[in-house]
Design a protein around this motif. Structure first.
Motif, mmCIF file in Angstrom:
data_model
loop_
_atom_site.group_PDB
_atom_site.id
_atom_site.type_symbol
_atom_site.label_atom_id
_atom_site.label_comp_id
_atom_site.label_asym_id
_atom_site.label_seq_id
_atom_site.Cartn_x
_atom_site.Cartn_y
_atom_site.Cartn_z
ATOM 1 N N GLY A 28 53.485 33.414 79.616
ATOM 2 C CA GLY A 28 53.742 33.623 78.143
ATOM 3 C C GLY A 28 52.887 32.863 77.329
ATOM 4 N N VAL A 29 52.453 31.559 77.737
ATOM 5 C CA VAL A 29 51.794 30.466 76.786
ATOM 6 C C VAL A 29 50.298 30.291 77.512
ATOM 7 C CG1 VAL A 29 53.996 29.400 76.033
ATOM 8 C CG2 VAL A 29 52.675 28.555 78.138
ATOM 9 N N LYS A 30 49.900 31.158 78.358
ATOM 10 C CA LYS A 30 48.540 30.927 78.999
ATOM 11 C C LYS A 30 47.297 30.928 78.069
ATOM 12 C CE LYS A 30 46.153 33.586 82.656
ATOM 13 N NZ LYS A 30 46.065 34.966 83.605
ATOM 14 N N ILE A 31 47.538 31.422 76.909
ATOM 15 C CA ILE A 31 46.188 31.369 76.046
ATOM 16 C C ILE A 31 46.246 30.063 75.437
ATOM 17 C CG2 ILE A 31 45.863 33.916 75.739
ATOM 18 C CD1 ILE A 31 47.066 33.691 72.949
ATOM 19 N N PHE A 32 47.345 29.459 75.062
ATOM 20 C CA PHE A 32 47.369 28.332 74.552
ATOM 21 C C PHE A 32 47.518 26.797 75.633
ATOM 22 C CE2 PHE A 32 49.899 31.276 72.156
ATOM 23 C CZ PHE A 32 49.186 31.262 71.080
ATOM 24 N N GLU A 33 47.484 27.182 76.917
ATOM 25 C CA GLU A 33 47.435 26.187 78.060
ATOM 26 C C GLU A 33 46.626 24.920 77.669
ATOM 27 O OE1 GLU A 33 47.635 26.343 82.686
ATOM 28 O OE2 GLU A 33 46.426 27.716 81.970
ATOM 29 N N SER A 34 45.519 25.140 77.169
ATOM 30 C CA SER A 34 44.740 23.862 77.127
ATOM 31 C C SER A 34 45.277 23.054 76.044
ATOM 32 C CB SER A 34 43.120 24.463 76.735
ATOM 33 O OG SER A 34 42.863 25.062 75.526
ATOM 34 N N HIS A 35 46.024 23.366 75.007
ATOM 35 C CA HIS A 35 46.418 22.643 73.897
ATOM 36 C C HIS A 35 47.805 22.089 74.246
ATOM 37 C CE1 HIS A 35 43.525 24.128 71.229
ATOM 38 N NE2 HIS A 35 43.668 25.509 71.630
ATOM 39 N N ILE A 36 48.472 22.537 75.350
ATOM 40 C CA ILE A 36 49.697 22.024 75.780
ATOM 41 C C ILE A 36 49.831 21.115 76.693
ATOM 42 C CG2 ILE A 36 52.077 22.684 76.693
ATOM 43 C CD1 ILE A 36 51.576 25.557 75.430
ATOM 44 N N THR A 37 50.447 19.844 76.824
ATOM 45 C CA THR A 37 50.339 18.874 77.893
ATOM 46 C C THR A 37 51.583 18.891 78.676
ATOM 47 O OG1 THR A 37 51.502 17.296 76.384
ATOM 48 C CG2 THR A 37 49.178 17.325 76.615
ATOM 49 N N ARG A 38 52.864 19.441 78.060
ATOM 50 C CA ARG A 38 54.105 19.752 78.703
ATOM 51 C C ARG A 38 55.032 20.307 77.972
ATOM 52 N NH1 ARG A 38 56.778 14.050 79.382
ATOM 53 N NH2 ARG A 38 57.957 14.662 77.390
ATOM 54 N N ILE A 39 55.916 21.193 78.826
ATOM 55 C CA ILE A 39 56.914 22.068 78.148
ATOM 56 C C ILE A 39 58.221 21.592 79.063
ATOM 57 C CG2 ILE A 39 57.864 24.240 77.868
ATOM 58 C CD1 ILE A 39 55.065 25.323 77.874
ATOM 59 N N GLU A 40 59.388 20.955 78.338
ATOM 60 C CA GLU A 40 60.269 20.838 78.804
ATOM 61 C C GLU A 40 61.386 22.068 78.589
ATOM 62 O OE1 GLU A 40 62.370 16.984 78.041
ATOM 63 O OE2 GLU A 40 60.465 16.180 77.849
ATOM 64 N N VAL A 41 62.054 22.530 79.556
ATOM 65 C CA VAL A 41 63.036 23.510 79.385
ATOM 66 C C VAL A 41 64.589 23.089 79.650
ATOM 67 C CG1 VAL A 41 63.429 25.749 80.709
ATOM 68 C CG2 VAL A 41 61.091 24.955 80.725
#
Length: 109
Positions: A28-41
C-alpha cells in the motif's frame, strides 16, 4: 522501511497474520517507501471479548524522514478491514504531505 507489530491481548498476533498484514501495508505504501523509516502497527479490539460493530481498530504510526510522525487509524468489523482502511488513509495522507514537499522543492523558472 521497518514494520513493527503490536497487538492487544485479545488479538492473536501469529507470524502468518503478521506476514500477511506486513505485505498488505508494504504494498500500500510502496511508492512512498524511500521516505518512510518505520511503521508501527497497533491492532486492538475496542470491546475486548464483548460483541459489537466496528470494534477492531488499526492504528498506523508512520515515521517519515525529517518530519513529525504521522498517525492514522481505522475501526471496522474485522482486523483485515481495519488494516485495509488504515492503509488507505495513510496513503492519502502521504500523498498530501509528500506532494507538498515535492512541490516546494521544484525550482522556479
Amino acid at each position: 522501511m521497518k514494520i513493527q507489530f503490536n497487538t492487544d491481548k485479545t488479538i492473536p498476533g501469529d507470524e502468518k497474520d503478521q506476514h500477511y498484514f506486513t505485505s498488505l501495508i508494504a504494498e500500500g505504501v510502496k511508492i512512498f517507501e524511500s521516505h518512510i523509516t518505520r511503521i508501527e502497527v497497533h491492532l486492538s479490539d475496542e470491546n475486548g471479548k464483548k460483541e459489537g460493530h466496528n470494534v477492531m481498530r488499526c492504528l498506523l504510526e508512520t515515521r517519515i524522514e525529517g518530519r513529525q510522525p504521522l498517525a492514522v487509524s481505522c475501526q471496522a468489523n474485522t482486523v483485515e478491514l481495519a488494516v485495509s482502511g488504515a492503509v488507505d488513509k495513510l496513503t492519502a495522507s502521504l500523498e498530501t504531505i509528500l506532494g507538498r514537499i515535492q512541490n516546494n522543492e521544484k525550482p522556479l523558472n
